[in-house]
Design a protein around this motif. Structure first.
Motif, PDB file in Angstrom:
ATOM      1  N   PHE A   5       7.132 -28.744 -15.656  1.00 29.05           N
ATOM      2  CA  PHE A   5       8.560 -28.943 -15.918  1.00 29.05           C
ATOM      3  C   PHE A   5       8.827 -30.382 -15.482  1.00 29.05           C
ATOM      4  O   PHE A   5       8.440 -30.764 -14.378  1.00 29.05           O
ATOM      5  CB  PHE A   5       9.369 -27.933 -15.098  1.00 29.05           C
ATOM      6  N   ALA A   6       9.447 -31.170 -16.360  1.00 27.22           N
ATOM      7  CA  ALA A   6       9.542 -32.618 -16.088  1.00 27.22           C
ATOM      8  C   ALA A   6      10.987 -33.108 -16.164  1.00 27.22           C
ATOM      9  O   ALA A   6      11.360 -33.819 -17.086  1.00 27.22           O
ATOM     10  CB  ALA A   6       8.659 -33.375 -17.084  1.00 27.22           C
ATOM     11  N   PRO A   7      11.804 -32.736 -15.200  1.00 28.18           N
ATOM     12  CA  PRO A   7      13.218 -33.142 -15.268  1.00 28.18           C
ATOM     13  C   PRO A   7      13.439 -34.585 -14.806  1.00 28.18           C
ATOM     14  O   PRO A   7      12.613 -35.150 -14.082  1.00 28.18           O
ATOM     15  CB  PRO A   7      13.884 -32.183 -14.278  1.00 28.18           C
ATOM     16  N   VAL A 208       2.034 -28.463 -23.006  1.00 26.49           N
ATOM     17  CA  VAL A 208       3.264 -29.238 -22.856  1.00 26.49           C
ATOM     18  C   VAL A 208       4.398 -28.411 -23.444  1.00 26.49           C
ATOM     19  O   VAL A 208       4.438 -28.170 -24.655  1.00 26.49           O
ATOM     20  CB  VAL A 208       3.159 -30.595 -23.582  1.00 26.49           C
ATOM     21  N   THR A 209       5.296 -27.938 -22.575  1.00 32.72           N
ATOM     22  CA  THR A 209       6.438 -27.152 -23.061  1.00 32.72           C
ATOM     23  C   THR A 209       7.693 -27.987 -22.852  1.00 32.72           C
ATOM     24  O   THR A 209       7.832 -28.659 -21.829  1.00 32.72           O
ATOM     25  CB  THR A 209       6.583 -25.821 -22.292  1.00 32.72           C
ATOM     26  N   ARG A 210       8.592 -27.970 -23.810  1.00 30.37           N
ATOM     27  CA  ARG A 210       9.862 -28.693 -23.689  1.00 30.37           C
ATOM     28  C   ARG A 210      10.775 -28.293 -24.845  1.00 30.37           C
ATOM     29  O   ARG A 210      10.351 -27.597 -25.772  1.00 30.37           O
ATOM     30  CB  ARG A 210       9.624 -30.205 -23.660  1.00 30.37           C
ATOM     31  N   GLY A 211      12.010 -28.800 -24.807  1.00 28.69           N
ATOM     32  CA  GLY A 211      13.010 -28.397 -25.773  1.00 28.69           C
ATOM     33  C   GLY A 211      12.700 -28.868 -27.185  1.00 28.69           C
ATOM     34  O   GLY A 211      12.032 -29.884 -27.398  1.00 28.69           O
TER      35      GLY A 211
HETATM   36  N1  GLU Z   1      12.323 -35.657 -18.842  1.00 26.32           N
HETATM   37  C1  GLU Z   1      12.519 -35.028 -20.104  1.00 26.32           C
HETATM   38  C2  GLU Z   1      13.883 -34.369 -20.123  1.00 26.32           C
HETATM   39  O1  GLU Z   1      14.486 -34.204 -19.069  1.00 26.32           O
HETATM   40  C3  GLU Z   1      11.454 -33.987 -20.388  1.00 26.32           C
HETATM   41  C4  GLU Z   1      10.460 -34.525 -21.292  1.00 26.32           C
HETATM   42  C5  GLU Z   1       9.252 -33.653 -21.544  1.00 26.32           C
HETATM   43  O2  GLU Z   1       9.192 -32.513 -21.074  1.00 26.32           O
HETATM   44  O3  GLU Z   1       8.356 -34.163 -22.194  1.00 26.32           O
HETATM   45  O4  GLU Z   1      14.345 -34.036 -21.199  1.00 26.32           O
END
Ligand code: GLU
Length: 284
Positions: A5-7, A208-211
């Protein structure tokens, strides 16, 4: 086979972040149980320590457990510089001295300026500057960003690059939709696109999971991965959480922040119910 998770610590976490965090957590639990958190704080003008502290509190409250130490992007500019050097050595980057306003004016002059996922594409003003003109401007202290020379980059990469989204199938990468994208900004010696690709590889992220809003970006990331010779992960782009009007939640929507909801008496189980997800602790 970690997930992450990359906030960005630039606001309070809201229900949309909770969904992203729980989605990544569940992905980790379905594979080898390794869940990482990464602070995407390269925009040091917007990142704030109080948001960072709150973010860890909120995640712990939700019931997810992450590995320490947490990677903090602002501590790794040397890694992004090494990637830029690798691309520069192959003449795939060029300095761009344009101001935002100059770019807008140039785009307004063009009849049918092409658009990509981040808006109008860079019109290429600085792409073919003479080498001595570049050197002169740099020596005079003019600030510059570094852009990817997209046509050269495409020629340098394999002709057909594939990437897989576990929910949305196999895609053929079309990074050209971004044009000559910025990889190092004038004020920050990296961009989101560069840092995320470098970090996911260095952290050994396999999923890699993200929106879903970032699905187009994956086309570009796949190209950067190829150019930098990095392992290709799998992706999952998940649905976005919206408010009652169907608008995507934003950091300014304080009312849906996890700390507000907690103050109103919500439990982690309430969050999961609202997001239509099973509770985090149950998946451990
Ligand atoms: N930091 C990015 C965000 O908050 C997430 C990007 C990613 O998961 O690749 O939208």
């Amino acid at each position: 086979m970690p997930a992450r998770f990359a906030p960005s610590p630039t606001g309070w976490l809201h229900l949309g972040h909770a969904y992203a965090a729980l989605f990544a957590w569940r992905q980790a639990m379905e594979t080898d149980g390794r869940f990482l958190v990464r602070l995407e704080d390269i925009d040091t003008t917007r990142a704030r320590p109080e948001y960072e502290t709150a973010l860890f509190e909120d995640l712990a409250w939700l019931g997810v457990k992450w590995e320490e130490p947490v990677r903090r992007q602002s501590a790794h500019f040397a890694d992004y510089q090494a990637a830029l050097d690798q691309l520069a050595a192959r003449e795939l980057l060029y300095p761009c001295f344009c101001t935002r306003r100059e770019i807008q004016e140039e785009i307004a002059r063009a009849a049918n300026a092409p658009h990509g996922p981040d808006g109008a594409l860079y019109p290429g003003t600085c792409r073919d500057l003479e080498e001595n003109e570049r050197a002169r401007r740099i020596a005079s202290g003019q600030p510059y960003a570094l852009r990817l020379h997209m046509s050269r980059a495409l020629a340098a990469a394999a002709p057909e690059m594939k990437w897989q989204d576990l929910d949305h199938g196999i895609h053929t990468a079309t990074p050209e939709i971004f044009g000559d994208v910025v990889l190092a900004r004038k004020d920050t010696p990296a961009s989101y696109h560069l840092a995320v690709v470098v970090d996911d590889a260095l952290q050994g992220i396999t999923h890699v999971t993200r929106g879903a809003d970032l699905l187009p970006a994956t086309h570009l990331h796949r190209l950067l991965i190829a150019l930098l010779g990095l392992p290709v992960p799998l992706w999952r782009h998940h649905r976005l959480i919206t408010d009652a009007q169907g608008r995507r939640l934003a950091k300014r929507d304080d009312a849906r922040s996890l700390r507000q909801l907690r103050a109103q008496g919500w439990t982690p189980a309430d969050v999961c119910r609202a997001l239509d997800l099973p509770p985090a602790r149950d998946s451990a």
